[in-house]
Design a protein around this motif. Structure first.
Motif, PDB file in Angstrom:
ATOM      1  N   MET A 148      30.258  22.954  16.498  1.00  0.00           N
ATOM      2  CA  MET A 148      30.197  24.349  16.077  1.00  0.00           C
ATOM      3  C   MET A 148      30.163  25.326  17.250  1.00  0.00           C
ATOM      4  O   MET A 148      29.974  26.523  17.054  1.00  0.00           O
ATOM      5  CB  MET A 148      28.982  24.540  15.166  1.00  0.00           C
ATOM      6  CG  MET A 148      29.084  23.695  13.897  1.00  0.00           C
ATOM      7  SD  MET A 148      27.583  23.730  12.906  1.00  0.00           S
ATOM      8  CE  MET A 148      27.679  25.428  12.292  1.00  0.00           C
TER       9      MET A 148
ATOM     10  N   LYS B 126      38.707  29.354   8.380  1.00  0.00           N
ATOM     11  CA  LYS B 126      37.358  28.838   8.118  1.00  0.00           C
ATOM     12  C   LYS B 126      36.854  28.020   9.307  1.00  0.00           C
ATOM     13  O   LYS B 126      35.690  28.103   9.682  1.00  0.00           O
ATOM     14  CB  LYS B 126      37.356  27.958   6.860  1.00  0.00           C
ATOM     15  CG  LYS B 126      37.394  28.738   5.564  1.00  0.00           C
ATOM     16  CD  LYS B 126      36.952  27.871   4.380  1.00  0.00           C
ATOM     17  CE  LYS B 126      36.868  28.707   3.118  1.00  0.00           C
ATOM     18  NZ  LYS B 126      36.218  28.015   1.989  1.00  0.00           N
TER      19      LYS B 126
ATOM     20  N   ILE C 144      29.289  37.474  13.748  1.00  0.00           N
ATOM     21  CA  ILE C 144      29.382  36.122  14.313  1.00  0.00           C
ATOM     22  C   ILE C 144      30.587  35.401  13.727  1.00  0.00           C
ATOM     23  O   ILE C 144      31.217  34.566  14.379  1.00  0.00           O
ATOM     24  CB  ILE C 144      28.077  35.321  14.066  1.00  0.00           C
ATOM     25  CG1 ILE C 144      28.042  34.067  14.931  1.00  0.00           C
ATOM     26  CG2 ILE C 144      27.931  34.878  12.625  1.00  0.00           C
ATOM     27  CD1 ILE C 144      27.631  34.293  16.318  1.00  0.00           C
ATOM     28  N   LYS C 145      30.888  35.761  12.490  1.00  0.00           N
ATOM     29  CA  LYS C 145      32.015  35.112  11.825  1.00  0.00           C
ATOM     30  C   LYS C 145      33.341  35.608  12.407  1.00  0.00           C
ATOM     31  O   LYS C 145      34.253  34.832  12.638  1.00  0.00           O
ATOM     32  CB  LYS C 145      31.926  35.429  10.331  1.00  0.00           C
ATOM     33  CG  LYS C 145      32.887  34.686   9.466  1.00  0.00           C
ATOM     34  CD  LYS C 145      32.550  34.931   7.998  1.00  0.00           C
ATOM     35  CE  LYS C 145      33.655  34.448   7.103  1.00  0.00           C
ATOM     36  NZ  LYS C 145      33.373  34.776   5.693  1.00  0.00           N
ATOM     37  N   THR C 146      33.415  36.880  12.667  1.00  0.00           N
ATOM     38  CA  THR C 146      34.682  37.431  13.170  1.00  0.00           C
ATOM     39  C   THR C 146      34.835  37.242  14.676  1.00  0.00           C
ATOM     40  O   THR C 146      35.923  36.951  15.156  1.00  0.00           O
ATOM     41  CB  THR C 146      34.795  38.937  12.852  1.00  0.00           C
ATOM     42  OG1 THR C 146      33.660  39.605  13.405  1.00  0.00           O
ATOM     43  CG2 THR C 146      34.851  39.176  11.352  1.00  0.00           C
ATOM     44  N   ASP C 147      33.732  37.399  15.418  1.00  0.00           N
ATOM     45  CA  ASP C 147      33.852  37.436  16.883  1.00  0.00           C
ATOM     46  C   ASP C 147      33.549  36.103  17.556  1.00  0.00           C
ATOM     47  O   ASP C 147      33.931  35.890  18.699  1.00  0.00           O
ATOM     48  CB  ASP C 147      32.908  38.499  17.471  1.00  0.00           C
ATOM     49  CG  ASP C 147      33.302  39.904  17.051  1.00  0.00           C
ATOM     50  OD1 ASP C 147      34.180  40.017  16.162  1.00  0.00           O
ATOM     51  OD2 ASP C 147      32.741  40.865  17.585  1.00  0.00           O
ATOM     52  N   GLY C 148      32.804  35.237  16.865  1.00  0.00           N
ATOM     53  CA  GLY C 148      32.486  33.947  17.466  1.00  0.00           C
ATOM     54  C   GLY C 148      31.407  34.051  18.519  1.00  0.00           C
ATOM     55  O   GLY C 148      30.750  35.087  18.680  1.00  0.00           O
TER      56      GLY C 148
ATOM     57  N   GLY D 296      35.407  32.431  15.945  1.00  0.00           N
ATOM     58  CA  GLY D 296      35.507  33.753  15.317  1.00  0.00           C
ATOM     59  C   GLY D 296      36.876  33.958  14.700  1.00  0.00           C
ATOM     60  O   GLY D 296      37.909  33.626  15.288  1.00  0.00           O
ATOM     61  N   THR D 297      36.862  34.534  13.506  1.00  0.00           N
ATOM     62  CA  THR D 297      38.130  34.659  12.761  1.00  0.00           C
ATOM     63  C   THR D 297      39.116  35.626  13.425  1.00  0.00           C
ATOM     64  O   THR D 297      40.314  35.491  13.255  1.00  0.00           O
ATOM     65  CB  THR D 297      37.876  35.131  11.315  1.00  0.00           C
ATOM     66  OG1 THR D 297      37.048  36.305  11.357  1.00  0.00           O
ATOM     67  CG2 THR D 297      37.153  34.064  10.515  1.00  0.00           C
TER      68      THR D 297
ATOM     69  N   ALA E   3      35.719  30.227  12.129  1.00  0.00           N
ATOM     70  CA  ALA E   3      34.375  30.770  11.893  1.00  0.00           C
ATOM     71  C   ALA E   3      33.321  29.686  12.126  1.00  0.00           C
ATOM     72  O   ALA E   3      32.357  29.889  12.865  1.00  0.00           O
ATOM     73  CB  ALA E   3      34.277  31.318  10.470  1.00  0.00           C
ATOM     74  N   PHE E   4      33.518  28.541  11.514  1.00  0.00           N
ATOM     75  CA  PHE E   4      32.493  27.489  11.543  1.00  0.00           C
ATOM     76  C   PHE E   4      32.303  26.918  12.944  1.00  0.00           C
ATOM     77  O   PHE E   4      31.204  26.554  13.337  1.00  0.00           O
ATOM     78  CB  PHE E   4      32.909  26.382  10.563  1.00  0.00           C
ATOM     79  CG  PHE E   4      31.828  25.383  10.269  1.00  0.00           C
ATOM     80  CD1 PHE E   4      30.726  25.740   9.501  1.00  0.00           C
ATOM     81  CD2 PHE E   4      31.905  24.079  10.740  1.00  0.00           C
ATOM     82  CE1 PHE E   4      29.722  24.817   9.204  1.00  0.00           C
ATOM     83  CE2 PHE E   4      30.907  23.149  10.456  1.00  0.00           C
ATOM     84  CZ  PHE E   4      29.813  23.522   9.684  1.00  0.00           C
TER      85      PHE E   4
ATOM     86  N   ARG F 153      22.947  30.978  11.830  1.00  0.00           N
ATOM     87  CA  ARG F 153      23.744  31.808  12.749  1.00  0.00           C
ATOM     88  C   ARG F 153      24.174  33.097  12.072  1.00  0.00           C
ATOM     89  O   ARG F 153      24.054  34.192  12.634  1.00  0.00           O
ATOM     90  CB  ARG F 153      24.950  30.965  13.192  1.00  0.00           C
ATOM     91  CG  ARG F 153      25.851  31.606  14.186  1.00  0.00           C
ATOM     92  CD  ARG F 153      26.799  30.567  14.807  1.00  0.00           C
ATOM     93  NE  ARG F 153      27.713  29.943  13.843  1.00  0.00           N
ATOM     94  CZ  ARG F 153      28.628  29.035  14.181  1.00  0.00           C
ATOM     95  NH1 ARG F 153      28.759  28.634  15.446  1.00  0.00           N
ATOM     96  NH2 ARG F 153      29.417  28.509  13.279  1.00  0.00           N
TER      97      ARG F 153
END
Lengths: 515, 515
Positions: free
Chosen positions: A213, B208, A183-187, B216-217, B211-212, A175
Motif C-alpha cells: 500500500m 482503485k 489521500i485518495k487523489t494525491d497518494g 493517488g488517483t 488509491a489503495f 489512512r
C-alpha cells in the motif's frame, strides 16, 4: 412478435418445472452425477474417517510422475476423468480427518460444505443486488450478526479474500479517515512518513500491507511482547512517542487477538486507551482469535474489542466454515468504506436502477466482483444456531487444555508457553536429548532439528499433521491447533503417543545430519 | 507405545478403505446426501433449462420478508434446511440459463463445477506444497500453459481473487522493478509522483489500485480512445511526455484487451514500442479479452501481448470456468514476484523442510493462504483439451457476430459500435421514438431512459438478463455479452424479439416519468 427464427418460451418459476427427467442426461451431466458420488463417498465419508491416512505424501517430483497432469489437444473421456478425481482425493491432504492439525483451519462441516457447493452451483458474484439478491441480503444479515457479537453498535463491513486483505482494509480506512479524499487523489508521495504499529508476534500481513500500500515496511514499528506473546502497552506508547519525535505521523495500531503461533491475545482495552489518547486508528487482527467470542466462557479473551475502529475475523478458521470466509468490520463510519474505495464506474453502478441501491456493494471494495462467502456461514448458523457454534468452540478450547495437561504429565514433552487460544506450542524431546543440559547451546541446536525429522516421518506415515516453526530465540517447536469439533480427547492423547512413537529412536547422529 | 487412553490406528490409503457403509450415516451426512440431490436436480438440471426463469425477481424489501433469513439461538432441522436450499435456488439468478447475459461470466460447465466442488470438498488452501500437493503442481502446470498461450518464454505467476487484484499485482511489480528493495522498505513518501497510464475506457481497477496502493488517483493519466474504444498510442506518448515535463515519473502503462463495455482491444504492439522507448512497465489487462487467445481465428486480436511485462487473464469470464479464476502472469522476472511480496515469516515458510521448496507459493502473494482456483480450470482442460476450448470460444464470437447482423437488419435496433470481442453494444429504440430527430438532445435524453425500463421489465418477467450503461456522451445502451457456449443462434434471435416485446409499448410519457 417472434418474427425471426427464435423459439419463444415464457419461462416458469423453477419450482413449477416438473417434467425433468434424469433419464436423458447429457454426457457432461452424467459425468457430474457420477462425480458427485465420488465426492460423497471418497471426499466426505472416507476422508473424515480416522482409518484413512491424513496424507498420502509423495515428494513433488514423484507426484509429478505419478499423477497424469498433462493437457493435450483433445480431451479425455468420462472414465479417465473419474479416475483423476479419485487420484486427486487420494493425493490431497485430508483436512477433514480429525487428526489433521496443520493449519488454523480444519475439519469438514457438512452444512458449510453444502453451503459452499450451493454457492458454486449458483456461481454468483457479489457486486450488485440484481446479480445475487439472496446472497446480498445474507451478507448484510451475517455481517450485522458478527458486528453485534463484536459489540459494535453501528457498523459496516464486507467479506474479503482472506485475513491479510481484511487487515489491509483496516489500514486503508485509517489512512482515509485521517486525510480524507486528498489521500485518495494525491497518494502518499507528498506526505510525511505514516507509521503503523503492531507487535513482533503479529501476522506478517501488516508488513505485507505496508509494502503493497506504499507505506514501506520500515514504517511498521514493532512493539515488544511479554512472555505469553502479548503486546506490551508501555512499549507501544514508547514507540508512538518515538515516531512523533522523529517527525512522523502515528496512523494505525493493529492489536492481535490470537497470534499465529502462540495464540496470544493482546490487551485490547489498554491499547484502546492509548489509541484514544494519541488519536490513532485501532484495528484488531482477530482473524484467528475472534471466534472465541461465540463462547460465553471464552469471549473475555477479547475484552475491549468493541472499542476498536475495525476488526478482521476469519470464521473459516476456528468456526470451521469452509475456506475462505473472512470478514472485515468497521465501527460507526457507515459510508466510509464506500468513500474510501469507490470509483463510481457508471457501467457497473448505475444510479437509475429501480431498486434500493444500498445492497450494491461492488464499489466499496478493492475487488470488483467477489466470491460469495456469506452463504456457507449463514447456513451453518441456521443449522446450529448460536448454541451449536458455542458448543463447538468450547470443545476446541477443551481439547487444547487437555493437550496441555497431557504434555505436562508426559516425559519428553514440554510446553513452550501456557495456551491462551487453542494453540498448544510444545517441544518433543527425544530420549537421546533428555539427559543433556537444557540451557546449553548444543541442546537448543539439536532440539531445533527434532521437529523437522518428526514432521517428515509424520507426513510419510500419514498418521497426523501438525506444523512446527522456531520463534524468536526458541528452536523449532510444534504448534498444535484445535479447529475441528470432531477431534476427541482420545485423538488428543493420540497426538502425544504418535509423536513419541515417531521420534523416540532419533539419535544424536540423525540430528547432526539434518541440515 | 499407546500408554494413555488413545486408540492407536495405523491408517490406510483412502482407496484401501472398503468397509464404508452409507447405511449408518450421521444426521449431517444424511442432510448432505439429500442436499446433493437438490443441487443436482434444481441447481444443475433445471437451472440450465431455458424453460425456467433466468431470475425470479423480488425487490430487496420483499425478498427480506419472503425469505427466512433470521438466525436464532437454536438451529433448525433437516427438512427446514432443505427447503431453505430450494428457496435459495429459487430466488437466486440462474447464470446457468443460456439466456443469462448480464455479466462477463455466464453458463455452468459441468467439468468446471465438479472441479470447484472437489476443491471445496478437499478444502485446501494454496500456500505450501505440503498442504495442497496436487493443487500446487496443477497451478504451476496451468500457469505454464497460460503463459505459453500468451507467448511468454519464461514466466512466473499466480491465481488471485479477481482481475482487479491481478491488475494491482502488475502495478506492484512495476514499482519494485523500477525502485528495487528501497520502494518496499521506504514506501512512496519520499518519492516524486509516479504516473500510471491507461485508457479512458479501461477498467476502474487501475484507479482503485492507484488509491489503495498509495499512488493517488490523480496520478492515473487517462489516454484518449478512438471510435472503437481503442487506446490511441499518439495520445499515450503525449501523456508520457507531459508527465516528464511536469517532473513526474512515468511508471506503468495498462493496455486493455477487451474493455468492459465495448470489448475493445488496445493496439498492444504499438503501445509496447512506446513502453520500450520510454522504459515503462507494460501491463495488459486482458481479464476479459485474453480468452480469445484460445482460438486460432481470434487470437490475432491480442497481437503483441507477448511483448508485455505482465498480463491479467480471468478464465472465469469467456472460458466459462466457475467464478473465480483469475491469473496474473509476469514475463522473464522469475524471482521478482517473490521478492516484491515476501515477508519471510519463518513460521509459515520454514527453510528446513525436506522437500523442494519451489512449490511453496505463500510468500509471493499479498494474501497468505489462497483459494485453489487452478483445479477447476485444469479439469476443464483435461476434459475438453485445447480443441474443446477453442470450439467454445468460436461459438461465443459467432453468436456476437450473429447478434450484430440481426440488429443491423432489425427496425428499432442500432449498434453503438461494431463488435470486436463478444460484447455487442446496442440501443433499442421503441416505436414512440423512431420518428424523432436522432441528433436532438431530447431524443438522446429519452433514449437514455429506455434501457432501465426494459431492464426492469426483463427482471420482473425473468426471460432474459442483459446489462446496460451510459458511456462518454452516449445515453444508456445494452451491453450484450456472450460467455456461454450453450447459447444458440435461436437464443440470439430471441434477445431481439424479447426486447422488442418488452419495450414496444413504451410511451413518451413513460420515459418522462422515469427519473
Amino acid at each position: 412478435m417472434a418474427t425471426s427464427g427464435s423459439i419463444y418460451i415464457t419461462p416458469v418459476s423453477i419450482d413449477e418445472l416438473d417434467d425433468v427427467s434424469t433419464a436423458e442426461l447429457s454426457a457432461d451431466q452424467q459425468f457430474l452425477q457420477k462425480a458427485m458420488q465420488i465426492l460423497f463417498t471418497e471426499g466426505v465419508i472416507k476422508a473424515g474417517d480416522r482409518r484413512t491416512k491424513v496424507v498420502e505424501y509423495l515428494d513433488p517430483h514423484v507426484l509429478k510422475e505419478t499423477f497424469d497432469l498433462e493437457i493435450k489437444e483433445k480431451g479425455v473421456g468420462t472414465d479417465k476423468l473419474l479416475q483423476l478425481l479419485k487420484d486427486t482425493l487420494k493425493y490431497s491432504v485430508r483436512s477433514a480427518n480429525p487428526r489433521f492439525f496443520n493449519q488454523l483451519y480444519a475439519g469438514q462441516d457438512a452444512y458449510g460444505l453444502v453451503g459452499q457447493w450451493m454457492t458454486d452451483t449458483i456461481n454468483a458474484s457479489m457486486s450488485n443486488y440484481e446479480i445475487s439478491p439472496v446472497f446480498n441480503l445474507m451478507e448484510v444479515e451475517i455481517l450485522k450478526i458478527l458486528s453485534d457479537i463484536v459489540g459494535y453498535e453501528k457498523s459496516d463491513g464486507i467479506f474479503c479474500p482472506g485475513g491479510s486483505i481484511a487487515n489491509m482494509y483496516g489500514i486503508s480506512m485509517a489512512r482515509y479517515h485521517k486525510y480524507g479524499e486528498a489521500i485518495k487523489t494525491d497518494g502518499l508521495s507528498g506526505l510525511p512518513r505514516l507509521i503503523l504499529f503492531t507487535s513482533k508476534h503479529a501476522h506478517y500481513s501488516i508488513s505485507k500491507g505496508a509494502a503493497f500500500m506504499g507505506f514501506g515496511t520500515k514504517n511498521v514499528y514493532t512493539v515488544e511482547v511479554d512472555e505469553r506473546g502479548r503486546m506490551i502497552p508501555e512499549d507501544l506508547e514508547k514507540q508512538i512517542e518515538l515516531a512523533k519525535q522523529q517527525g512522523h505521523v502515528p496512523l494505525f495500531v493493529s492489536a492481535t487477538c490470537g497470534t499465529t503461533v502462540y495464540g496470544a491475545y493482546d490487551p485490547v482495552d489498554a491499547i484502546a486507551d492509548l489509541c484514544e489518547k494519541h488519536d490513532i486508528w485501532l484495528h484488531v487482527d482477530a482473524c484467528w482469535g475472534a471466534s472465541a467470542l461465540m463462547s460465553q466462557k471464552w469471549r473475555h479473551l477479547l475484552h475491549g474489542v468493541n472499542r476498536s475502529n475495525s476488526v478482521a475475523w476469519c470464521p473459516h478458521k476456528m468456526m470451521g466454515v469452509p475456506f475462505q470466509c473472512s470478514a472485515f468490520l468497521v465501527r460507526d463510519h457507515i459510508a466510509l468504506m464506500h468513500n474510501v474505495h469507490c470509483s463510481g464506474a457508471t457501467y457497473l453502478f448505475q444510479q437509475d436502477k429501480f431498486y434500493d441501491l444500498s445492497y450494491d456493494t461492488g464499489d466499496k471494495v478493492i475487488q470488483s466482483a467477489r466470491k460469495v462467502d456469506a452463504f456457507k456461514l449463514w447456513l451453518m448458523f441456521k443449522a446450529k444456531g448460536y448454541i451449536g457454534f458455542e458448543q463447538e468452540i468450547n470443545i476446541k478450547f477443551a481439547n487444547s487444555r487437555h493437550l496441555a495437561k497431557t504434555i505436562e504429565e508426559r516425559e519428553g514433552f514440554q510446553l513452550v508457553v501456557e495456551p491462551t487460544c487453542t494453540n498448544v506450542c510444545f517441544w518433543y524431546i527425544p530420549p537421546c536429548l533428555r539427559n543433556m543440559n537444557k540451557d546449553s547451546n548444543e541442546f537448543n541446536t539439536l532440539l531445533g532439528k527434532v521437529a523437522p525429522i518428526v514432521k517428515e516421518r509424520m507426513l510419510k506415515g500419514g498418521t497426523l499433521m501438525i506444523g512446527y516453526q522456531p520463534l524468536d530465540d526458541k528452536p523449532n517447536f510444534f504448534r498444535q491447533i484445535f479447529s475441528n469439533a470432531k477431534t476427541t480427547f482420545q485423538d488428543v492423547e493420540f497426538i502425544v503417543d504418535e509423536i513419541d512413537r515417531l521420534g523416540d529412536d532419533i539419535t544424536i547422529s540423525d540430528l547432526g545430519k539434518n541440515k
